[in-house]
Motif scaffolding. Structure first.
Motif, PDB file in Angstrom:
ATOM      1  N   HIS B  21       0.850  -1.194   0.000  1.00  0.00           N
ATOM      2  CA  HIS B  21       0.000   0.000   0.000  1.00  0.00           C
ATOM      3  C   HIS B  21       0.883   1.240   0.000  1.00  0.00           C
ATOM      4  O   HIS B  21       1.853   1.304   0.748  1.00  0.00           O
ATOM      5  N   PRO B  39       2.901   3.926   5.068  1.00  0.00           N
ATOM      6  CA  PRO B  39       3.624   3.593   3.835  1.00  0.00           C
ATOM      7  C   PRO B  39       5.000   3.013   4.172  1.00  0.00           C
ATOM      8  O   PRO B  39       5.646   3.480   5.102  1.00  0.00           O
ATOM      9  N   GLY B  40       5.386   2.011   3.454  1.00  0.00           N
ATOM     10  CA  GLY B  40       6.705   1.394   3.672  1.00  0.00           C
ATOM     11  C   GLY B  40       6.640   0.129   4.513  1.00  0.00           C
ATOM     12  O   GLY B  40       7.523  -0.726   4.425  1.00  0.00           O
ATOM     13  N   PHE B  41       5.575   0.029   5.323  1.00  0.00           N
ATOM     14  CA  PHE B  41       5.497  -1.146   6.189  1.00  0.00           C
ATOM     15  C   PHE B  41       5.360  -2.427   5.359  1.00  0.00           C
ATOM     16  O   PHE B  41       6.067  -3.427   5.592  1.00  0.00           O
ATOM     17  N   ASP B  42       4.481  -2.412   4.383  1.00  0.00           N
ATOM     18  CA  ASP B  42       4.285  -3.606   3.535  1.00  0.00           C
ATOM     19  C   ASP B  42       5.585  -3.995   2.832  1.00  0.00           C
ATOM     20  O   ASP B  42       5.882  -5.186   2.658  1.00  0.00           O
ATOM     21  N   THR B  43       6.350  -2.982   2.441  1.00  0.00           N
ATOM     22  CA  THR B  43       7.624  -3.262   1.760  1.00  0.00           C
ATOM     23  C   THR B  43       8.553  -4.066   2.667  1.00  0.00           C
ATOM     24  O   THR B  43       9.234  -4.995   2.231  1.00  0.00           O
ATOM     25  N   MET B  44       8.548  -3.673   3.951  1.00  0.00           N
ATOM     26  CA  MET B  44       9.429  -4.391   4.886  1.00  0.00           C
ATOM     27  C   MET B  44       8.907  -5.802   5.157  1.00  0.00           C
ATOM     28  O   MET B  44       9.685  -6.739   5.309  1.00  0.00           O
ATOM     29  N   VAL B  45       7.597  -5.931   5.227  1.00  0.00           N
ATOM     30  CA  VAL B  45       7.021  -7.276   5.375  1.00  0.00           C
ATOM     31  C   VAL B  45       7.400  -8.136   4.168  1.00  0.00           C
ATOM     32  O   VAL B  45       7.827  -9.280   4.309  1.00  0.00           O
ATOM     33  N   GLY B  47       9.914  -7.837   2.166  1.00  0.00           N
ATOM     34  CA  GLY B  47      11.335  -8.185   2.218  1.00  0.00           C
ATOM     35  C   GLY B  47      11.576  -9.353   3.159  1.00  0.00           C
ATOM     36  O   GLY B  47      12.347 -10.276   2.843  1.00  0.00           O
ATOM     37  N   ALA B  48      10.912  -9.324   4.316  1.00  0.00           N
ATOM     38  CA  ALA B  48      11.084 -10.420   5.284  1.00  0.00           C
ATOM     39  C   ALA B  48      10.516 -11.726   4.721  1.00  0.00           C
ATOM     40  O   ALA B  48      11.100 -12.798   4.911  1.00  0.00           O
TER      41      ALA B  48
END
Lengths: 137, 510
Positions: B21, B39-45, B47-48
Motif C-alpha cells: 500500500h 507507507p513502507g510497512f508492507d515493503t518491509m514485510v 522483504g522479510a
C-alpha cells in the motif's frame, strides 16, 4: 513460570532494548561500527526475547520465528500485537514481526532508513552496518 | 561425452510478485492498524517474506534441483501494470524448467498475467492460501502445481526432474539384425522406438554389433575388417594396460574369484569399448542383444560376455540392459534418476510352491534343498536372476557393497560376471517396474528380499527370492508387460506412479 516472573522477564527485555537504543544514540556524535553493531544486535535480541549470545549472522526472519516460539514458551500474550499488524496479503507472523522491529528501530535509534533498504536486511550484522551508515556524519 | 542422467538438474526459478500500500488509509482491504498502515510497512514485510522464503527453499531443495536467482517485484495499490514487470520476471525464461512463485493478495493481476505468459509449469510456494492463488490460474489453463507442504512439492519436482533427464537421454543400441526388437531375447520390449522418441524424448544411437566387436583390438593399419579405412574408437594398447590394473583391483576386492585374470580383461575390454561408443554418441545408457550376437560365435571367439559391462555401467548410474531390452533400459533410467541407486534387471518369475511341482528346473537348481526349507512356508514368492548384479544397490554414491566374480561359460570359463550375496539384504524393500512394449502402461510394484540365490553358481544365475503382496496379481499384470522387471532397493512406487502419469502412461500398481 509464574505470572510475576514473566512480567519481570518482559520488563528486563524491555529495559535492555531501551538501554541499547540509548547507548547507540549516545554514540551518534562519533559512531564506531563494531560498537553500533553490538548495540543493534543486543537490541534485536531483547526485542525478540532472545539471548544476546544468538548468532549475529542468523537470518532475521528466523530470529522472528525463534521469538514467536520463545513467546509461546514463556506464555507471553502476543495475540494483540499480531492482531493489529496483519496485512491483507496474509503475511505470516514472522515477516510482520520483522517489519515491526524495523519500525521500532527507526524510532528508538532516531535513524531515517528507507523501507526499501530495510526490507532486504538479512541479519543483525547487516542491520548494524546500515544503522552505522545512516548515523555517520 | 557420456550423459549421466544423475547429472541432470531441474532449473527452478523463484518468483515473488508482492504488493504494497502506498498511503495511509483504512477500509475493507486493510486488516491492520497502527504502524502497519504506514507507507513502507508492507515493503518491509515483503522483504522479510522474501528472505524467509528463500531460506526455506534453499533448505528444502534436494541437490537435483538448481535453484536459480530469484526475481522480485513489488506492485502497489495504484494497480500499476507495465510490460517491464514481465520482462523482469521472464528474463531467463529459456533456462527455466519450473517457476516457483509466491504472490501476494493485491498483486493478483500481475501475478496471473505472469503465470499465463510464462508458458512453463508454475508451482505455488506451499502454504494454505493455495486456493486463492491457484483457483483462477487453473481456469486460465496454467500448468499448475499447488501442494500444501514442501515435502509434497519436492516430490513433484523430483519427478519433473526425472522426466527431464529421461527426455534428454540417448541410448546406444548395439544391433545385429533389427532396430526395434531383437530376433531373440527381449521381444517383449518396445515395438516402436520412434514412438518412444516422440513421447518420452529419448533418442537412439545405433552401432552394428560386428563393428563394435572389431573395436576390441587396437586399430590395425588400414582400419577394421568391417570398416576398412575408417578411424574407429578401438581399444588402445594403453587402455588394455590400464584394464589390467582394473582387473587386479576387481579381483582383490572380490569375496570369490572364480575367473582368470585374462578372461576378466577380455570382458573389461568389452566394457571399455561400449563406454567409448557411449562417449562418442553422448549416451546415457546402452542396450545390447545377447542371443543375436551370441549366434555370430564371435563372443565365443573373443572369449567375453557383456555381463560385466552392464554391472559396471549400472554402478555409475548408466542404464545398461541385456537381451536388447530397450524397455528395461528406459525403466532403469527412471529408477536411477528417481532413486540415485543402481538398478538390477533379470528374469523375474513367480515361485509356485503349492504342490512342489511348479518350480522350473533352472530356478530349482539355484535354490538348495536347505534354502528351500527356509522359504518353503512362505507364499507370494518371486525370484529374479541374471548375471548383472553389482556393488551399488544401496546408492550410486555409497561405498561399494560386497561381491564375487565368477564366469559365464561353463566349459571355457570366459565372461566375467558379478555376484552379490543378497542374504546381506534380507528384509530390504525393493521396487520393480517395467514400461510396457506398447508404451501405454508402466507396471509398478514392490516386494521384500527373502533369500539370495545363485551366489555360488556360474552362468546367468545370480539374484534373489522376494515376497510380493499378491503373486497372482503381479503375474497377471506381468504377462501384459514382460519378463524383465528392473528393480531398485527402497520404495519408489509413488514416485514411479507420478512419473508414469506425467508421461501420459497408465501406472499399473501391483
Amino acid at each position: 513460570m509464574f505470572r510475576k516472573e514473566i512480567k519481570e522477564q518482559l520488563l528486563m527485555f524491555k529495559n535492555e532494548a531501551k538501554a541499547q537504543a540509548e547507548r547507540a544514540c549516545a554514540l551518534a556524535a562519533s559512531p564506531k561500527e563494531a560498537e553500533l553493531k553490538d548495540c543493534v544486535h543486543r537490541y534485536v535480541c531483547a526485542k525478540f526475547f532472545l539471548s544476546p549470545e544468538t548468532d549475529p549472522e542468523r537470518l532475521l526472519y528466523n530470529l522472528a520465528c525463534d521469538s514467536i516460539e520463545q513467546a509461546i514458551n514463556m506464555k507471553i500474550p502476543i495475540a494483540k500485537e499480531s492482531e493489529t499488524a496483519t496485512t491483507c496479503g496474509a503475511a505470516g507472523s514472522a515477516a510482520v514481526k520483522v517489519a515491526l522491529l524495523m519500525v521500532a528501530l527507526r524510532k528508538d535509534f532516531h535513524v531515517d532508513i528507507p523501507s526499501e533498504k530495510l526490507a532486504f536486511i538479512k541479519n543483525t550484522n547487516e542491520l548494524g552496518h546500515i544503522v552505522f551508515e545512516s548515523m555517520r556524519p | 561425452m557420456i550423459k549421466n542422467v544423475m547429472d541432470v538438474k531441474l532449473n527452478v526459478k523463484p518468483v515473488f510478485v508482492m504488493f504494497a500500500h502506498k498511503y495511509y488509509y483504512e477500509g475493507p482491504c486493510r486488516m491492520a492498524g497502527g504502524d502497519a498502515l504506514q507507507p513502507g510497512f508492507d515493503t518491509m514485510v515483503n522483504g522479510a517474506i522474501f528472505n524467509g522464503t528463500m531460506e526455506g527453499m534453499k533448505f528444502a531443495m534436494p541437490d537435483c534441483i538448481n535453484l536459480m536467482e530469484p526475481a522480485y517485484l513489488e506492485t502497489t495499490c495504484d494497480w500499476d501494470i507495465k510490460d517491464e514487470y514481465f520482462e523482469k520476471l521472464l528474463a531467463d525464461r529459456e533456462e527455466v524448467d519450473v517457476y516457483l512463485a509466491s504472490g501476494a493478495f493485491g498483486a493478483d493481476q500481475v501475478f496471473n498475467e505472469f503465470a499465463v505468459r510464462c508458458k512453463k509449469p508454475l508451482a505455488i510456494v506451499p502454504d494454505v492460501w493455495g486456493p486463492a492463488r491457484a483457483g483462477g490460474l487453473y481456469n486460465l489453463g496454467v500448468d499448475l502445481i499447488c501442494e500444501i507442504t514442501w515435502e509434497d512439492l519436492i516430490k513433484k519436482l523430483v519427478v519433473m526432474r526425472a522426466k527431464k533427464a529421461i527426455a534428454q537421454a540417448n541410448l546406444l543400441l548395439v544391433t545385429r539384425f533389427n532396430y526395434d526388437l531383437p530376433v531373440a531375447g527381449a521381444t517383449d520390449s518396445f515395438i516402436n522406438l520412434r514412438d518412444v522418441t516422440d513421447r518420452l524424448g529419448i533418442h537412439f544411437r545405433t552401432v552394428n554389433a560386428h563393428e563394435i566387436i572389431d573395436q576390441f583390438h587396437p586399430l590395425p593399419e588400414g582400419g577394421n575388417y568391417t570398416t576398412p579405412g575408417r578411424v574407429t574408437p578401438n581399444i588402445t594398447e594403453e587402455e588394455i594396460a590400464e584394464l589390467g590394473t582394473v582387473a587386479d583391483e576387481l579381483l582383490a576386492g572380490a569375496e570369490v574369484k572364480a575367473i582368470e585374470k585374462d578372461m576378466l580383461i577380455n570382458s573389461l575390454i568389452a566394457y571399455k569399448v561400449i563406454q567409448k561408443n557411449m562417449d562418442l554418441y553422448d549416451c546415457s545408457g546402452a542396450v545390447i542383444p545377447c542371443p543375436d550376437i551370441c549366434s555370430t560365435r564371435r563372443i565365443n571367439q573373443e572369449k567375453f560376455t557383456f555381463c560385466l559391462t552392464h554391472s559396471l555401467n549400472l554402478e555409475q548410474g548408466i542404464a545398461s540392459a541385456c537381451e536388447y531390452d530397450v524397455a528395461a533400459a528406459v525403466t532403469q533410467l527412471a529408477e536411477i534418476v528417481l532413486s540415485g541407486k543402481a538398478p538390477y534387471m533379470g528374469n523375474t518369475l513367480p515361485i509356485i510352491s503349492t504342490d512342489g511341482r511348479g518350480i522350473n528346473y533352472q530356478i530349482l537348481k539355484m535354490i538348495t534343498e536347505e534354502d528351500m526349507k527356509e522359504v518353503g512356508d512362505l507364499e507370494n514368492l518371486y525370484v529374479v536372476y541374471h548375471s548383472t548384479p553389482h556393488r551399488k544397490f544401496k546408492g550410486i554414491n555409497e561405498p561399494n557393497g560386497s561381491y564375487a566374480l565368477r564366469h559365464f561359460a561353463y566349459d571355457q570359463k570366459f565372461g566375467a560376471v558379478m555376484r552379490h550375496n543378497f542374504n546381506e539384504d534380507k528384509g530390504q524393500v525393493i521396487t520393480f517396474a517395467r514400461f510396457t512394449g506398447d508404451l501405454k502402461r508402466v507396471l509398478i510394484g514392490k516386494g521384500t528380499i527373502v533369500k539370495s540365490v545363485g551366489y555360488d553358481l556360474d552362468n546367468c544365475n545370480g539374484g534373489f527370492i522376494f515376497q510380493v503382496e499378491d503373486q497372482k496379481k503381479v503375474y497377471r499384470e506381468q504377462c501384459r508387460s514382460g519378463l524383465h522387471l528392473p528393480l531398485v532397493f527402497g520404495d519408489y512406487t509413488e514416485e514411479l506412479k507420478m512419473l508414469a502419469e506425467s508421461l501420459g502412461l497408465e501406472p499399473v500398481m501391483v
